[in-house]
Design a protein around this motif. Structure first.
Motif, mmCIF file in Angstrom:
data_model
loop_
_atom_site.group_PDB
_atom_site.id
_atom_site.type_symbol
_atom_site.label_atom_id
_atom_site.label_comp_id
_atom_site.label_asym_id
_atom_site.label_seq_id
_atom_site.Cartn_x
_atom_site.Cartn_y
_atom_site.Cartn_z
ATOM 1 N N LEU A 101 -32.085 -44.695 15.170
ATOM 2 C CA LEU A 101 -31.631 -44.827 16.561
ATOM 3 C C LEU A 101 -30.366 -45.686 16.650
ATOM 4 N N GLY A 102 -29.538 -45.611 15.615
ATOM 5 C CA GLY A 102 -28.277 -46.341 15.640
ATOM 6 C C GLY A 102 -28.371 -47.807 15.269
ATOM 7 N N HIS A 103 -29.540 -48.246 14.783
ATOM 8 C CA HIS A 103 -29.733 -49.659 14.430
ATOM 9 C C HIS A 103 -30.219 -49.733 12.984
ATOM 10 N N ALA A 104 -29.648 -50.648 12.191
ATOM 11 C CA ALA A 104 -30.019 -50.741 10.776
ATOM 12 C C ALA A 104 -30.274 -52.189 10.377
ATOM 13 N N LEU A 187 -33.353 -47.377 25.636
ATOM 14 C CA LEU A 187 -34.071 -46.183 25.177
ATOM 15 C C LEU A 187 -35.525 -46.219 25.633
ATOM 16 N N PRO A 188 -36.158 -45.055 25.761
ATOM 17 C CA PRO A 188 -37.574 -45.028 26.135
ATOM 18 C C PRO A 188 -38.424 -45.771 25.099
ATOM 19 N N LEU A 189 -39.342 -46.602 25.582
ATOM 20 C CA LEU A 189 -40.184 -47.383 24.691
ATOM 21 C C LEU A 189 -40.988 -46.480 23.763
ATOM 22 N N LYS A 190 -41.484 -45.352 24.288
ATOM 23 C CA LYS A 190 -42.297 -44.456 23.469
ATOM 24 C C LYS A 190 -41.511 -43.901 22.293
ATOM 25 N N GLU A 193 -41.333 -46.622 19.698
ATOM 26 C CA GLU A 193 -42.637 -46.793 19.056
ATOM 27 C C GLU A 193 -42.918 -45.677 18.057
ATOM 28 N N GLN A 194 -42.674 -44.430 18.459
ATOM 29 C CA GLN A 194 -42.946 -43.299 17.576
ATOM 30 C C GLN A 194 -42.064 -43.343 16.338
ATOM 31 N N THR A 195 -40.800 -43.725 16.527
ATOM 32 C CA THR A 195 -39.895 -43.842 15.388
ATOM 33 C C THR A 195 -40.370 -44.937 14.438
ATOM 34 N N GLY A 196 -40.745 -46.084 14.992
ATOM 35 C CA GLY A 196 -41.239 -47.180 14.161
ATOM 36 C C GLY A 196 -42.503 -46.813 13.412
ATOM 37 N N ASP A 197 -43.430 -46.134 14.087
ATOM 38 C CA ASP A 197 -44.670 -45.683 13.434
ATOM 39 C C ASP A 197 -44.360 -44.829 12.213
ATOM 40 N N ARG A 198 -43.499 -43.833 12.432
ATOM 41 C CA ARG A 198 -43.218 -42.859 11.384
ATOM 42 C C ARG A 198 -42.536 -43.517 10.186
ATOM 43 N N VAL A 199 -41.554 -44.367 10.482
ATOM 44 C CA VAL A 199 -40.802 -44.975 9.405
ATOM 45 C C VAL A 199 -41.647 -46.003 8.656
ATOM 46 N N LEU A 200 -42.438 -46.779 9.375
ATOM 47 C CA LEU A 200 -43.297 -47.767 8.735
ATOM 48 C C LEU A 200 -44.245 -47.082 7.749
#
Length: 231
Positions: A101-104, A187-190, A193-200
């Protein structure tokens, strides 16, 4: 337990999550929550529970002796992640660069490998790193590992001159806090959250699988034993 060539460059989503550790994810987690304590610098908390098994050919005492001398194998098996010995039981690991999401971020954590306790349980926990700014994230890594000895198949046992094999069974509770930069707050919180879940899940699974296999290769190779089948 990155672009160091651990396969993380193939994640599809790269992200702001540091980790080390496990192969099977509890389907009930992770469970992210947002805390509005500081509206100017909101946080998202992820809590995940992972379990893993590492099969080793040998009696429990043999495997325990190997685990106890982690200075002989941990840095070697953690490669290609850069590892620095901090003190007798602690190691600083650089996990690579992850972004979404543009953040690293380029996460780095320090893990302490504690000796087994009176019940034979090993623990691995995060410890603070002196003079290191964690730049927008916090990690609480708490893993327990215990050894379970089981009889080996008689034919294989005869071939290997062994009576038993040992499973290193472990559980990881992982908490990750992300401090959201301002542009992500729009950005939408969901979505976050979904991006963080998947990457984690991807990061932990990949690092864990690679580290487990390297430890198995290191142990069995030093004893001229074949590798157990992958779990």
């Amino acid at each position: 337990m990155p672009p160091p060539s651990d396969g993380s460059s193939n994640l599809g989503v790269e992200v702001e999550n540091p980790v080390l550790a496990s192969e099977n994810q509890d389907p009930a987690s992770p469970t992210p929550q947002r805390t509005p304590d500081n509206p100017a610098n909101p946080e998202i908390h992820f809590h995940s529970h992972f379990v893993g098994v590492m099969a080793m050919y040998g009696e429990t005492n043999t495997i325990a002796d190997y685990l106890d001398i982690h200075r002989d194998w941990f840095c070697r098996c953690a490669q290609p992640m850069p590892v620095e010995l901090v003190d007798t039981n602690s190691y600083a690991l650089s996990l690579g660069r992850f972004g979404a999401l543009g953040h690293a971020l380029e996460p780095k954590i320090c893990l302490e490998l504690l000796p087994s306790d009176a019940q034979g349980v090993y623990r691995i926990v995060t410890v603070p790193m002196a003079d290191y700014d964690q730049q927008g994230y916090e990690v609480d890594f708490n893993a327990n590992l215990h050894l379970v000895e089981t009889p080996i198949d008689p034919d294989l046992g005869t071939q290997l001159s062994l009576l038993h094999m040992t499973e290193a069974q472990w559980v990881l509770d992982l908490k990750v806090t992300i401090h959201l930069p301002r542009f992500l707050q729009a950005l939408p919180l969901k979505l976050i959250e979904q991006t963080g879940d998947r990457v984690l899940q991807q990061i932990v699974g990949q690092i864990s699988h690679r580290l487990t296999r390297k430890v198995q290769e290191d142990f069995h190779g030093s004893r001229q034993l074949p590798l157990p089948p992958a779990v």
